[in-house]
Write a protein that holds these residues in place. Structure first.
Motif, mmCIF file in Angstrom:
data_model
loop_
_atom_site.group_PDB
_atom_site.id
_atom_site.type_symbol
_atom_site.label_atom_id
_atom_site.label_comp_id
_atom_site.label_asym_id
_atom_site.label_seq_id
_atom_site.Cartn_x
_atom_site.Cartn_y
_atom_site.Cartn_z
ATOM 1 N N GLU A 1 96.017 39.296 -10.927
ATOM 2 C CA GLU A 1 97.287 38.764 -10.441
ATOM 3 C C GLU A 1 97.899 37.776 -11.440
ATOM 4 O O GLU A 1 99.116 37.750 -11.635
ATOM 5 C CB GLU A 1 97.075 38.120 -9.071
ATOM 6 N N ALA A 2 97.040 36.987 -12.093
ATOM 7 C CA ALA A 2 97.537 36.059 -13.108
ATOM 8 C C ALA A 2 98.130 36.805 -14.300
ATOM 9 O O ALA A 2 99.082 36.325 -14.935
ATOM 10 C CB ALA A 2 96.410 35.142 -13.570
ATOM 11 N N TYR A 3 97.607 38.001 -14.571
ATOM 12 C CA TYR A 3 98.109 38.806 -15.686
ATOM 13 C C TYR A 3 99.392 39.542 -15.309
ATOM 14 O O TYR A 3 100.088 40.070 -16.175
ATOM 15 C CB TYR A 3 97.028 39.797 -16.120
ATOM 16 N N GLY A 4 99.690 39.587 -14.018
ATOM 17 C CA GLY A 4 100.908 40.266 -13.565
ATOM 18 C C GLY A 4 100.658 41.625 -12.951
ATOM 19 O O GLY A 4 101.607 42.387 -12.729
ATOM 20 N N ARG A 5 99.393 41.929 -12.641
ATOM 21 C CA ARG A 5 99.057 43.188 -11.981
ATOM 22 C C ARG A 5 98.725 42.927 -10.515
ATOM 23 O O ARG A 5 98.310 41.823 -10.142
ATOM 24 C CB ARG A 5 97.834 43.838 -12.650
ATOM 25 N N ARG A 6 98.864 43.953 -9.710
ATOM 26 C CA ARG A 6 98.363 43.875 -8.348
ATOM 27 C C ARG A 6 96.840 43.978 -8.389
ATOM 28 O O ARG A 6 96.294 44.858 -9.054
ATOM 29 C CB ARG A 6 98.928 45.001 -7.490
ATOM 30 N N ALA A 7 96.168 43.113 -7.676
ATOM 31 C CA ALA A 7 94.706 43.141 -7.668
ATOM 32 C C ALA A 7 94.185 44.488 -7.187
ATOM 33 O O ALA A 7 93.149 44.977 -7.661
ATOM 34 C CB ALA A 7 94.159 42.016 -6.798
ATOM 35 N N ASP A 8 94.908 45.126 -6.267
ATOM 36 C CA ASP A 8 94.468 46.407 -5.720
ATOM 37 C C ASP A 8 94.717 47.570 -6.668
ATOM 38 O O ASP A 8 94.365 48.706 -6.343
ATOM 39 C CB ASP A 8 95.177 46.672 -4.378
ATOM 40 N N ASP A 9 95.330 47.309 -7.818
ATOM 41 C CA ASP A 9 95.487 48.373 -8.809
ATOM 42 C C ASP A 9 94.145 48.772 -9.425
ATOM 43 O O ASP A 9 94.016 49.854 -9.995
ATOM 44 C CB ASP A 9 96.444 47.941 -9.918
ATOM 45 N N LEU A 10 93.170 47.885 -9.367
ATOM 46 C CA LEU A 10 91.845 48.169 -9.906
ATOM 47 C C LEU A 10 90.934 48.703 -8.810
ATOM 48 O O LEU A 10 91.070 48.342 -7.630
ATOM 49 C CB LEU A 10 91.198 46.913 -10.501
ATOM 50 N N VAL A 11 89.986 49.554 -9.221
ATOM 51 C CA VAL A 11 88.881 49.961 -8.353
ATOM 52 C C VAL A 11 87.723 48.996 -8.608
ATOM 53 O O VAL A 11 87.463 48.620 -9.753
ATOM 54 C CB VAL A 11 88.443 51.409 -8.656
ATOM 55 N N TYR A 12 87.025 48.603 -7.548
ATOM 56 C CA TYR A 12 85.909 47.660 -7.658
ATOM 57 C C TYR A 12 84.619 48.370 -7.272
ATOM 58 O O TYR A 12 84.550 49.019 -6.219
ATOM 59 C CB TYR A 12 86.154 46.450 -6.762
ATOM 60 N N SER A 13 83.604 48.258 -8.143
ATOM 61 C CA SER A 13 82.394 49.055 -7.934
ATOM 62 C C SER A 13 81.137 48.280 -8.262
ATOM 63 O O SER A 13 81.160 47.261 -8.955
ATOM 64 C CB SER A 13 82.458 50.329 -8.778
ATOM 65 N N ASN A 14 80.020 48.808 -7.748
ATOM 66 C CA ASN A 14 78.684 48.283 -8.031
ATOM 67 C C ASN A 14 77.815 49.377 -8.631
ATOM 68 O O ASN A 14 78.085 50.568 -8.457
ATOM 69 C CB ASN A 14 77.996 47.806 -6.751
ATOM 70 N N ALA A 15 76.761 48.972 -9.314
ATOM 71 C CA ALA A 15 75.703 49.883 -9.758
ATOM 72 C C ALA A 15 74.369 49.294 -9.304
ATOM 73 O O ALA A 15 74.070 48.137 -9.621
ATOM 74 C CB ALA A 15 75.716 50.053 -11.271
ATOM 75 N N LEU A 16 73.602 50.080 -8.552
ATOM 76 C CA LEU A 16 72.317 49.624 -8.029
ATOM 77 C C LEU A 16 71.317 50.773 -8.046
ATOM 78 O O LEU A 16 71.680 51.937 -7.834
ATOM 79 C CB LEU A 16 72.467 49.111 -6.595
ATOM 80 N N VAL A 17 70.054 50.450 -8.276
ATOM 81 C CA VAL A 17 69.017 51.469 -8.270
ATOM 82 C C VAL A 17 68.844 52.001 -6.851
ATOM 83 O O VAL A 17 68.909 51.253 -5.875
ATOM 84 C CB VAL A 17 67.687 50.912 -8.822
ATOM 85 N N ALA A 18 68.645 53.318 -6.740
ATOM 86 C CA ALA A 18 68.477 53.964 -5.440
ATOM 87 C C ALA A 18 67.037 54.426 -5.257
ATOM 88 O O ALA A 18 66.416 54.955 -6.185
ATOM 89 C CB ALA A 18 69.426 55.155 -5.311
ATOM 90 N N CYS A 19 66.527 54.219 -4.044
ATOM 91 C CA CYS A 19 65.180 54.678 -3.690
ATOM 92 C C CYS A 19 65.166 54.919 -2.186
ATOM 93 O O CYS A 19 64.895 54.004 -1.407
ATOM 94 C CB CYS A 19 64.124 53.647 -4.095
ATOM 95 N N VAL A 20 65.477 56.150 -1.787
ATOM 96 C CA VAL A 20 65.696 56.481 -0.386
ATOM 97 C C VAL A 20 64.655 57.492 0.072
ATOM 98 O O VAL A 20 64.296 58.406 -0.679
ATOM 99 C CB VAL A 20 67.111 57.061 -0.167
ATOM 100 N N GLY A 21 64.160 57.332 1.292
ATOM 101 C CA GLY A 21 63.205 58.286 1.840
ATOM 102 C C GLY A 21 63.339 58.374 3.339
ATOM 103 O O GLY A 21 63.767 57.417 3.996
ATOM 104 N N LYS A 22 62.942 59.517 3.902
ATOM 105 C CA LYS A 22 63.006 59.692 5.352
ATOM 106 C C LYS A 22 61.925 58.891 6.055
ATOM 107 O O LYS A 22 62.073 58.526 7.226
ATOM 108 C CB LYS A 22 62.890 61.173 5.700
ATOM 109 N N THR A 23 60.827 58.640 5.370
ATOM 110 C CA THR A 23 59.718 57.884 5.925
ATOM 111 C C THR A 23 59.347 56.747 4.978
ATOM 112 O O THR A 23 59.714 56.769 3.798
ATOM 113 C CB THR A 23 58.489 58.776 6.135
#
Length: 307
Positions: free
Chosen positions: A215-237
């Motif tokens: 916003e300070a630069y003159g852009r809409r904040a929502d013009d950017l996509v915001y994301s994370n990167a995290l390690v995944a470790c998923v299981g049914k049990t």
């Protein structure tokens, strides 16, 4: 919430392995296949059979996939001159039919530079600023016009600024934890801001910094996509989660605290918490690239609950 696959091939992967993962990710409707850009393994692995180059890999995948988006978290600015990088990315974008995204960072892993004779300059952030200016400047120069740039680290004279990417605008990703210069750089150049391996509290704080900088630069904040990167470790049990954690040399409790680990329901709850502080996209760091059942489980039991 857009779920994307994020791989670390320097830990040990052939092109064929990456191709299998990318094709599986495409078939399972993940949003993108991304890879790191490193030439040396990290930690207690041998890295065999050796590193694969990020943009050579993506060029191959561009011709062997049809829908999935392709990109880097993050291309190391120390590895490539910005004019050369602009040509490489534009060509791979053409080869993919317009499916490429460029994550660009300053480079940080000193040991890989020493191992392969790559200069590791002291001032990396200033170089990154100029690299972003050059790459985007070359792409944005109309066909038939010329591009010039005079910086501290890079100078371009009378460049035809070719070739052009297939996309009118290749999405540019910038990321990191820096409190001041990183948000300012994202505000000027990024289509997406990514914060890797961060807590909920740190994610929320950094997103606020980037939004304010935009916003300070003159852009809409929502013009950017915001994301994370995290390690995944998923299981049914619990046993399946433990098996997958052991396969990547990690502890289940540590992964639950710092990553995306547990049952599908637990992981949905965890990702939803990141969405509540502004995350729109999650890069799932998949460290066991032979475990395609892991991708299938997330696609069937996690992804539908986040759509």
């Amino acid at each position: 919430m857009d779920l994307r696959v994020f791989t670390e091939p320097q830990q040990g992967a052939t092109y064929e392995t990456l191709l299998r993962v990318a094709k599986a990710a495409e078939e399972l409707n993940y949003g993108a296949f991304f890879r790191s850009d490193h030439y040396l393994h990290m930690g207690a692995v041998d890295g065999l059979p050796g590193p694969t180059d990020a943009w050579i890999t993506l060029a191959g995948l561009a011709r062997e996939t049809t829908r999935i988006r392709l990109g880097t978290l993050m291309t190391a600015g120390t590895f490539r001159l910005p004019g050369v990088l602009a040509i490489q990315v534009a060509q791979v974008d053409q080869m993919s039919g317009g499916r490429v995204e460029l994550g660009l960072g300053s480079g940080w892993y000193a040991e890989e530079h020493a191992a392969y004779g790559i200069p590791f300059p002291k001032e990396k952030f200033g170089r990154l600023e100029e690299q972003l200016a050059v790459v985007t400047g070359l792409w944005n120069t109309p066909v038939g016009e010329r591009f010039d740039f005079t910086g501290t680290y890079y100078q371009l004279s009378d460049s035809p600024a070719l070739p052009k990417p297939a996309q009118a605008r290749v999405p540019v990703l910038i990321g990191g934890h820096g409190a001041r210069r990183t948000p300012a750089l994202a505000a000027q150049y990024a289509d997406e801001f990514n914060i890797p391996f961060a807590s909920l509290a740190d994610t929320e704080q950094q997103f606020k910094r980037v939004r304010a900088a935009a916003e300070a630069y003159g852009r809409r904040a929502d013009d950017l996509v915001y994301s994370n990167a995290l390690v995944a470790c998923v299981g049914k049990t619990d046993a399946e989660v433990k098996r997958r954690a052991e396969a990547i040399g990690r502890d289940v409790d540590e992964l639950k605290a710092n990553g995306l680990a547990g049952s599908p329901a637990e992981v949905v709850e965890r990702i939803s918490a990141f969405r509540a502080v502004g995350s729109q996209r999650m890069y799932l760091q998949m460290l066991d690239l032979d475990d395609l059942d892991h991708l299938e489980l997330i696609a069937s039991d996690v992804m539908p609950q986040l759509s």
